[in-house]
Write an enzyme that holds these catalytic residues in place. Structure first.
Site, PDB file in Angstrom:
ATOM      1  CD  GLN A   1     -13.127  -1.798  -0.332  1.00  0.00           C
ATOM      2  OE1 GLN A   1     -12.360  -1.692   0.611  1.00  0.00           O
ATOM      3  NE2 GLN A   1     -14.339  -2.345  -0.206  1.00  0.00           N
TER       4      GLN A   1
ATOM      5  NE  ARG B   1      -3.848   0.638   1.968  1.00  0.00           N
ATOM      6  CZ  ARG B   1      -5.062   0.726   2.506  1.00  0.00           C
ATOM      7  NH1 ARG B   1      -5.262   1.454   3.594  1.00  0.00           N
ATOM      8  NH2 ARG B   1      -6.080   0.088   1.968  1.00  0.00           N
TER       9      ARG B   1
ATOM     10  CG  HIS C   1      -8.514   0.146  -2.595  1.00  0.00           C
ATOM     11  ND1 HIS C   1      -7.752  -0.968  -2.302  1.00  0.00           N
ATOM     12  CD2 HIS C   1      -9.107   0.514  -1.418  1.00  0.00           C
ATOM     13  CE1 HIS C   1      -7.870  -1.252  -1.012  1.00  0.00           C
ATOM     14  NE2 HIS C   1      -8.682  -0.376  -0.457  1.00  0.00           N
TER      15      HIS C   1
ATOM     16  CB  CYS D   1     -14.089   1.421   0.267  1.00  0.00           C
ATOM     17  SG  CYS D   1     -13.694   3.183   0.330  1.00  0.00           S
TER      18      CYS D   1
ATOM     19  CG  ASP E   1     -13.430   6.590  -0.867  1.00  0.00           C
ATOM     20  OD1 ASP E   1     -13.352   6.431   0.368  1.00  0.00           O
ATOM     21  OD2 ASP E   1     -12.433   6.619  -1.615  1.00  0.00           O
TER      22      ASP E   1
ATOM     23  NE  ARG F   1     -10.400  -5.106   0.843  1.00  0.00           N
ATOM     24  CZ  ARG F   1      -9.605  -4.111   1.284  1.00  0.00           C
ATOM     25  NH1 ARG F   1     -10.148  -3.062   1.870  1.00  0.00           N
ATOM     26  NH2 ARG F   1      -8.305  -4.129   1.086  1.00  0.00           N
TER      27      ARG F   1
HETATM   28  N1  NVA Z   1      -9.891   6.936  -1.202  1.00  0.00           N
HETATM   29  C1  NVA Z   1      -9.526   6.437   0.096  1.00  0.00           C
HETATM   30  C2  NVA Z   1      -9.795   4.963   0.198  1.00  0.00           C
HETATM   31  C3  NVA Z   1      -9.487   4.356   1.521  1.00  0.00           C
HETATM   32  C4  NVA Z   1      -9.747   2.895   1.580  1.00  0.00           C
HETATM   33  C5  NVA Z   1      -8.066   6.747   0.367  1.00  0.00           C
HETATM   34  O1  NVA Z   1      -7.243   6.558  -0.535  1.00  0.00           O
HETATM   35  O2  NVA Z   1      -7.750   7.189   1.471  1.00  0.00           O
HETATM   36  N1   CP Z   2     -11.178   0.030   2.690  1.00  0.00           N
HETATM   37  C1   CP Z   2      -9.899  -0.081   3.090  1.00  0.00           C
HETATM   38  O1   CP Z   2      -8.995  -0.343   2.304  1.00  0.00           O
HETATM   39  O2   CP Z   2      -9.727   0.075   4.425  1.00  0.00           O
HETATM   40  P1   CP Z   2      -8.338   0.259   5.185  1.00  0.00           P
HETATM   41  O3   CP Z   2      -7.780   1.589   4.759  1.00  0.00           O
HETATM   42  O4   CP Z   2      -8.698   0.210   6.627  1.00  0.00           O
HETATM   43  O5   CP Z   2      -7.413  -0.851   4.792  1.00  0.00           O
END
Ligand code: NVA
Ligand code: CP
Length: 303
Positions: free
Chosen positions: A134, A104, A131, A261, A221, A289
């Site tokens: 997800q 990540r 993502h 998400c 989101d 997930r």
């Molecule tokens: N768009 C959000 C998704 C988190 C799962 C982010 O990147 O923070």
């Molecule tokens: N939706 C998601 O990816 O959650 P986290 O940021 O908690 O991993």
């Protein structure tokens, strides 16, 4: 045969996505019935996190335990990558110890480089661009609740971010119609929008009610993603109308489901009332997930 990665849903064919979903359903049933499924016994997954996580970290770690393997949490700050060791070298070193890497991070390019220099499968656990894990879980949730994808419409309301990009890629691939309602200047990726318009049924608008009309799934989101904290106040003003609320639900199908998400900001991208009314769907989505990622892990790492 060259190893396979899971970097973007657009790299996968419809058949490959459907077969991952079938495997995820099977693994979910197997776990529910308490039957052993240690397909990755003796294997180790490294999990590099350069951003925070609850769901991704816990579901990958539990997933590896369920599958008989081990997961290592590698905080970006604590490994040499965070001090500037090249990703090309990190990839080649980790390939000598591990059987797979989940990462990540910020730049999609970094994940692509890691994958190119790794001898082992690499999984994209979120970048600024995408993502995909997800969205595989989201597709599983839609399949379970709606019984199929044909003729279904998903409407995404909010920032044209990583979630919007991956939803467009994943939904169009499996035949779901997609509508995105995003303010001007915050649209999903231009290349993906063009691809979606040619590959399937995709509408890009800045009008929330036009997008939500007749939807089977409403999705949203956060307005400010990880890394955009400094812009949060300005974004609250830009996105004020881009909310999943009673008004959007009123023009959707009566049986419309709501997905998020997570983490969610009640009163921003979704009202507390709509969130709670659809909490069962949203937490099924979070649970999925685990099952969806176990399917990815098995398909890439079983050997
Ligand atoms: N768009 C959000 C998704 C988190 C799962 C982010 O990147 O923070
Ligand atoms: N939706 C998601 O990816 O959650 P986290 O940021 O908690 O991993």
């Amino acid at each position: 045969m060259r190893k396979k990665d899971f970097l973007l849903l657009s790299d996968y064919s419809k058949e490959e996505i459907l077969s991952l979903l079938t495997l995820a359903e099977e693994l979910k049933r197997t776990k529910r019935e308490g039957r052993p499924h240690e397909f990755l016994k003796g294997k180790t997954l490294g999990m590099i996190f350069e951003k925070s996580s609850t769901r991704t970290r816990v579901s990958f770690e539990v997933g590896m335990v369920d599958l008989g393997g081990t997961a290592l949490f590698l905080s970006g700050n604590d490994i040499q990558l965070g001090r500037g060791e090249p990703v090309e070298d990190t990839a080649r070193v980790l390939s000598r110890y591990l059987d797979g890497i989940m990462i990540r991070t910020f730049e999609q390019e970094k994940v692509e480089t890691l994958a190119r220099f790794s001898a082992i499968p690499v999984i994209n656990g979120l970048t600024d661009f995408a993502h995909p894990c997800q969205v595989l879980a989201d597709l599983l949730t839609i399949l379970e609740h709606k019984g199929g994808f044909e003729g279904k419409t998903l409407c995404y309301i909010g920032d044209g971010n990583n979630m919007a990009n991956s939803l467009i890629a994943g939904c169009i691939k499996v035949g779901i119609k997609v509508r995105t309602a995003c303010p001007k200047g915050y649209l999903p990726d231009a290349g993906l929008r063009e691809w979606a318009q040619n590959a399937g049924d995709y509408l890009c608008t800045d009008d929330v009610l036009e997008a939500a009309q007749g939807a089977d799934v409403l999705y949203t989101d956060v307005w400010a993603s990880m890394g955009q904290e400094a812009e949060a106040a300005q974004r609250r003003a830009v996105f004020a109308q881009y909310q999943v609320n009673e008004k959007a639900l009123a023009v959707a199908r009566p049986d419309c489901m709501v997905l998020h998400c997570l983490p969610a900001h009640r009163g921003e991208e979704i009202t507390a009332e709509v969130f709670e009314a659809h909490a069962d769907e949203i937490f099924d989505e979070a649970e999925n997930r685990l099952h969806a990622q176990k399917a990815i892990l098995v398909s890439l790492m079983r050997g």
